[in-house]
Design an enzyme around this catalytic site. Structure first.
Site, PDB file in Angstrom:
ATOM      1  N   LYS A  80      31.455  78.124  39.403  1.00 21.12           N
ATOM      2  CA  LYS A  80      32.222  78.349  40.834  1.00 21.12           C
ATOM      3  C   LYS A  80      31.717  79.890  41.130  1.00 21.12           C
ATOM      4  O   LYS A  80      31.843  81.042  39.885  1.00 21.12           O
ATOM      5  CB  LYS A  80      33.499  78.255  40.803  1.00 21.12           C
ATOM      6  N   SER A 159      39.488  75.354  47.596  1.00 23.05           N
ATOM      7  CA  SER A 159      38.190  76.127  47.896  1.00 23.05           C
ATOM      8  C   SER A 159      37.137  75.631  46.995  1.00 23.05           C
ATOM      9  O   SER A 159      35.817  76.066  47.170  1.00 23.05           O
ATOM     10  CB  SER A 159      38.545  77.528  47.646  1.00 23.05           C
ATOM     11  N   SER A 183      43.373  74.900  44.625  1.00 20.61           N
ATOM     12  CA  SER A 183      41.702  74.620  45.069  1.00 20.61           C
ATOM     13  C   SER A 183      40.924  74.135  43.961  1.00 20.61           C
ATOM     14  O   SER A 183      39.633  74.066  44.068  1.00 20.61           O
ATOM     15  CB  SER A 183      41.276  76.279  45.118  1.00 20.61           C
TER      16      SER A 183
END
Lengths: 490, 484
Positions: A80, A159, A183
């Site tokens: 990420k 997210s 997320s």
């Protein structure tokens, strides 16, 4: 051949690597090819194929000399783009970090590097991890590989949307995510993969671009529960550089996957039956209950009376911390600077241009709830509620070992939906947020498909630092669900 | 010694509270491993944390916590076993995080007291409100370039203690005495070097005035960052008079922050109450609260050095030194230690006199600290010993001391080498006395006629004849006997 390689789980690939049936370079090349073939999904902000090949070659060399470092050595993963990575552009999906290349490696990505994982690239996300659909990225929205009957592109959730898409689309064998209020778990549910948010303090936050410090927690996003256990064992551990990291030994999480949940007490929180929840969510939840019961678990109804306050509490605490955490992006030292006539103008121009609308909204909310005259009514009250929410869980865990709920109140929605209604967007995390506020470990496991053919997730919440029970129960759900559906064309 | 300002309708009293920022003595910063050394090249002592790089987290420096506790104990203050770091949010280029990590609602040290011995002999007890730890900011340099400001982050993140007094101070003199006393205590404790020129000790003063006899607290002005004791005193004097003038004119004082201009001796407005920041304090979620055990505090307490107040009492009681002299000797730990080495086993009053008068004069003249003294404590002690056992007279001792300052050397060797030993042989002195009496019949007659002051002249003649080595007391006695 390469399809066969990209569809492997970590456990399967590790076995093949150990048996000499494949190499890390071969695995990595197959995944790089998939990454390049699916650029339309926009799962990556930065691809690092050269770095990946180099690390894969190093892994193969280690293995050849008998120095392989365990099940993750040579496994291609996505990182990420919230984790700072040495020498690799790190953006947090924000314009304001333009050109920022850290000279340092986050603790979690360093640990993954040390066990031999091969980073394919930096996965897209919502800007500063603020979002539930991966539509707020400065680098554009991420598409889920899943399509519903209407053919419209679906959001991957957020997210950690790029991470979820990369794993679901067989671009990466696993990915790192971060979870502040769902997320990891919500995008895992939307994309039909496994997502684990560990206990707050289990993984170091050092080197992760901060959103809300008291909530942020790194975790794995994988194809299977077993893979999640393997990844977590590598990611977790005390870090003296993070004062909030827990000085606790890291168990071998994969060893906890005994398949035996006889006598496990599973709590069903009555307050999670929210009004207007789609029938198919309720149905999936009920199926989960039956699956666990069939394997010998005892089902107990429990009450978490302050659940209804969790979302408003979260949307005070998280923006408050974010407003302060994001103050460092001021155009002075790194990232974007937009010149102005004086200092104030420079600040305003830089932050006005550098932050997207959702980030600006949260910074404003955060500054508001902390400001003189409002602090007691908002921030202080939210802190009190947070304590009560934690107490709800503590009381429930006197009676049960783990809690079962849906991960999200719906399946993935179409890109563009809910864009003009932030509250509707925030409601996506209604089931995920309470565990975040309480700092508890929680996992999302695929539980089936919606009537539109989109994945639905089941959510298990455990006691603090009892990821082992969460993983064991998660694997029981996984086994019973037998979720083998694939997005069309992947 | 009441300090009052004459107004149109009567006298005004000034009410002052001080916020002192003292840099904690530590090798590394409050939340990072970067060096705290003064004077490095710009941005040479900056860690990733200090520069607030993305993902960087603060980790508290235990040494700084210990120093804050030690200081609290030295100020006779309550140590709060539970304290919390909070974020004070504001934007400025030399504040990389966009917030300063400080303590707000739960400081590490609570109420304490500092005792002042005023020159008029009175004793004043000044309350300490609190002491908390916080980070220093970096330095903005506006004078390096016509259009741009440069930022040096070497100081950013250095640990400070903010020591807040109660509004108990009533005059510039008390403020000076308070600052000097506080500095002395901090230096004894080794928690702050007290160097105001290098900015290790900085002071903000809250000043208000009220009619004499009133107990109200009127609107105050805060004077920021004054960097010497003298300037603080001047700034307060100016500010108090400015406020009295405002009230005399029938106006009211506005609450504001003011800056002192050392070149004009005036204070001027920096920002008004309306322009004050809303700092949006909240507990720093990157840091855990500090929870100390009583045992930890007790251990630090047990290792505290003897502090100036206790040392002064001991000097008065054990050495019989006058309180004023004792006060001078204990102001600096090094001076006190020097004195004790000089006085060791000798006449302590004589030792105190020599340190305070002769040695200080030499040090002041050459601008040296006591640890740079050209005369060691051991040598000065020997000199005092030579006076005390009548080997040399006080007058000869001054000559020997001069040689010691100029050339160094052991006083005993100097006395020996230069033949300065006092003549205490009665026969030898008597010979000289008889000779002088025989050579000066006129003076003898005058003395015997009633001009007894002439005894001084006779003593002088004998001393001159013996090169100053005769024991003056013996000369005096012999002369009086022979002339009577």
């Amino acid at each position: 051949m390469s399809d066969a390689l990209t569809s492997l789980t970590i456990a399967q690939a590790a076995a093949k690597l150990a048996a000499g049936e494949t190499s890390s370079v071969e695995l990595t090349d197959a995944h790089i090819a998939a990454m390049e073939a699916h650029r339309d999904l926009n799962a990556f902000i930065t691809e690092t194929p050269d770095l990946a090949r180099a690390r894969a070659a190093e892994s193969d060399a280690r293995r050849a000399s008998g120095d392989a470092r365990g099940p993750l050595d040579g496994i291609p993963i996505a990182m990420k783009d919230l984790f700072c990575t040495e020498g690799v552009l790190t953006t947090a999906a924000s314009h304001i970090l333009d050109g920022f290349t850290p000279t340092y490696e986050s603790t979690v990505s360093r640990k993954l590097r040390e066990v031999g994982t091969v980073m394919l690239g930096k996965a897209n996300l919502d800007e500063f991890a603020m979002g539930s659909a991966n539509v707020t990225s400065y680098y554009g929205p991420v598409k889920s590989p899943w399509k519903a009957a209407d053919g419209k592109d679906r959001v991957p959730g957020g997210s950690s949307g790029g991470s979820a898409t990369a794993v679901a689309a067989n671009i990466a064998m696993a990915a790192t995510g971060t979870d502040t209020g769902g997320s990891i778990r919500q995008p895992a549910a939307f994309c039909g993969i496994v997502g684990l948010k560990p206990t707050y303090g289990r993984c170091s936050r050092w080197g992760i671009v901060a959103f809300a410090s008291s909530l942020d927690q790194a975790g794995p996003m994988t194809k299977t529960v077993e893979d999640a256990a393997i990844m977590l064992s590598a990611m977790a551990g005390y870090d003296p550089m993070d004062s909030t990291s827990a000085d606790k030994p890291v168990p071998d999480f994969a060893a906890a996957l005994t398949g035996d949940i006889k006598g496990l007490k599973v709590g069903i929180p009555i307050e999670y039956r929210v009004e207007g929840m789609p029938y198919e969510i309720e149905e999936a939840w009920q199926k989960g209950v039956e699956w666990l019961k069939d394997q010998g678990a005892e089902i107990v109804e429990v009450s978490l009376p302050h659940t209804k306050y969790a979302l408003p509490t979260y949307y005070i605490v998280a923006p408050a911390e974010a407003s302060s955490n994001l103050a460092r992006y001021d155009g002075v030292r790194y990232g974007l600077r937009v010149e102005g006539g004086d200092l104030t103008e420079m600040y305003e121009a830089t932050r006005g241009e550098g932050f997207g609308a959702e980030v600006r909204r949260r910074v404003l909310i955060g500054a508001y709830v902390l400001s003189a005259g409002y602090y007691d009514a908002y921030y202080l009250k939210a802190q009190k509620l947070r304590t009560l929410i934690l107490r709800d869980f503590t009381d429930a865990f006197d009676k049960v070992d783990v809690l079962l709920t849906p991960t999200a109140p719906s399946a993935a929605f179409a890109i563009g939906e809910k864009m003009d209604d932030p509250v509707a967007m925030y409601l996506n995390d209604v089931f995920a947020v309470p565990a975040s506020l309480a700092g508890l470990p929680a996992i999302s496991v695929p539980g089936g498909l919606s009537s539109e053919g989109l994945p639905l997730g089941l959510h298990l919440i455990g006691r603090a630092f009892d990821e082992e029970t969460v993983l064991r129960a998660g694997q029981a759900l996984e086994t019973a669900a037998g979720f083998t559906a694939r997005p069309a064309g992947f | 010694m009441t300090y009052l300002i004459q107004g149109d309708d009567g006298d005004w009293e000034v009410v002052i509270g001080l916020e002192v920022h003292a840099q904690i003595v530590s090798n590394s910063k409050l939340f990072s491993g970067a060096s705290t050394a003064f004077g490095g090249a710009p941005n040479s002592h900056v860690s990733l944390v200090d520069a607030a790089m993305p993902g960087m987290l603060p980790v508290v420096n235990r040494v700084c916590v210990e120093q804050a506790v030690r200081t609290g104990l030295g100020l006779n203050a309550k140590i709060n076993l539970h304290s919390v770091f909070e974020r004070k949010n504001y934007f400025y280029p030399d504040l990389p995080f966009g917030y300063q990590i400080s303590q707000f609602q739960h400081p590490i040290v609570g109420e304490g007291v500092v005792t002042l011995d005023m020159p008029d002999g009175s004793v004043r007890e000044i309350g300490i409100e609190r002491l908390h730890m916080e980070q220093d900011a970096g330095k903005s340099m506006h004078d390096q370039d016509p259009k741009r400001t440069f930022v040096d982050l070497n100081r950013a993140g250095v640990a400070l203690m903010e020591i807040v007094s109660k509004p108990d101070l009533r005059s510039p003199e008390e403020v000076g005495a308070y600052l000097r006393k506080l500095r002395s205590i901090l230096r004894y404790l080794g928690t702050c070097d007290g160097n105001m020129e290098q900015g290790s000790l900085r002071c903000d003063a809250n000043v208000s005035v009220r009619p004499k006899g009133s107990t109200e607290l009127r609107t105050r002005c805060e004077i920021k960052n004054v960097n010497s004791v003298r300037f603080v005193m001047q700034a307060i004097e100016f500010e108090a008079e400015r406020q009295v003038d405002i009230y005399d004119a029938g106006d009211t004082v506005d609450q504001e922050t003011r800056l002192y201009d050392a070149t004009t001796g005036e204070t001027r407005s920096m920002r008004s109450k309306e322009e004050a920041h809303d700092y949006r304090y909240f507990p720093d979620p990157d840091l855990l609260p500090i929870d100390l055990s009583q045992e930890y505090v007790d251990k630090i307490r047990a290792a505290l050095p003897e502090l100036p107040d206790a040392k002064k009492l001991r000097f008065i009681d054990d050495y019989g030194i006058a309180p004023d002299d004792a006060g001078v000797l204990v102001a600096e730990q090094e001076t006190a230690a020097f004195f004790e080495a000089v006085a060791d086993g000798r006449d302590a009053k004589l030792a105190a006199n020599w340190v305070i008068h002769e040695l200080f004069a030499v040090l002041n003249k050459s601008g040296l600290d006591i640890d740079e003294s050209p005369v060691s404590a051991e040598s000065l002690g020997k000199l005092v010993g030579l006076i005390a056992d009548n080997t040399i007279s006080g007058r000869i001792a001054k000559d020997v001391f001069e040689i010691m300052v100029a050339e160094g050397g052991d006083p005993e060797a100097i006395v020996e080498e230069k033949g300065l030993k006092q003549i205490t042989d009665t026969g030898a002195i008597e010979g000289e006395v008889d000779k002088i009496i025989a050579e000066n019949p006129g003076q003898v007659e005058a003395y015997q006629g009633g001009n007894e002051k002439l005894i001084g002249w006779f003593v002088g003649q004998v001393m001159k004849a013996t090169g100053g080595k005769a024991n003056p007391k013996m000369v005096n006695e012999l002369l009086r006997k022979k002339l009577s």
